[in-house]
Write an enzyme that holds these catalytic residues in place. Sequence first.
Site: not given
Ligand code: PGA
Length: 252
Positions: A11-13, A97, A99, A167, A173, A212, A233-234
């Site tokens: 997930n590149w956000k 998600h 966010e 999640e 993050g 994470s 994500g990251g």
């Molecule tokens: P993260 O994000 O791996 O950077 O913690 C995961 C996500 O939000 O899908």
Amino acid sequence: MVLRRPLIVGNWKMNGLTSSQSELQAIVKGMSVAPAYIDAAICPPFLRIPDFVRMAQGSRVLIGAQDCHTQTSGAHTGDISAALLADSGAKLVIVGHSERRMDHHETDSLVRDKAIAALSANVMVIVCIGETEAERDAGQTLSVVKRQLTGSIPDHAKASTVIVAYEPVWAIGTGRTPTAAEVAQVHGAIRHTLETRLGAEGKAMRILYGGSVKPGNALELLAIDNVDGALVGGASLKATDFMGIVAGVPVH
Ligand code: PGA
């Protein structure tokens, strides 16, 4: 025993300038030699989708999106429908998600409607759920997750087109992750809820862990019962990290 194909999703956000194309190319290359039982997908920002679809053509890397609207078309300035995603070659979409639930006040029923819209456009859907830190501290993790599951997953969901991502909001993050026992407990509860509602489809449905995930903890997290892959994500922004996580998938 049900065999669920492990799935690693990036997930590149709101990241992925045109200069990041080389990372996608390296992921496509890495997946060409990864074990055949592993599925992989990258969900870049909308703007990158057409180019990424072209670059991943003929490879095992599916390209997806991070959100879609509930309607197919119409007067919704700034929004993107699942039909538009499908038309651009996207094969899956993340909905709900945390966010988006926070930044855009998305509710379970809105998330369910987005999932329904995706499925009608023949786009697979990853439905995200997860508790906040305050909810975990208050001992509400399982009830929150069950409520989100019940409200966000469409009726008659099928394992071939619907994927669940657990999640914990406080793990996203932050570099913090739940213990293996905590992950096992929540994924077990999700499996039970899915099976009770959807029967065999619930048994076969993939449940990803997200929050994470990195090369250093992938091996441990992906070995947990009912963890069928990861939403990353990251660490998905760099091909070497993404492939390091793929390398953590247990041998099938
Ligand atoms: P993260 O994000 O791996 O950077 O913690 C995961 C996500 O939000 O899908």
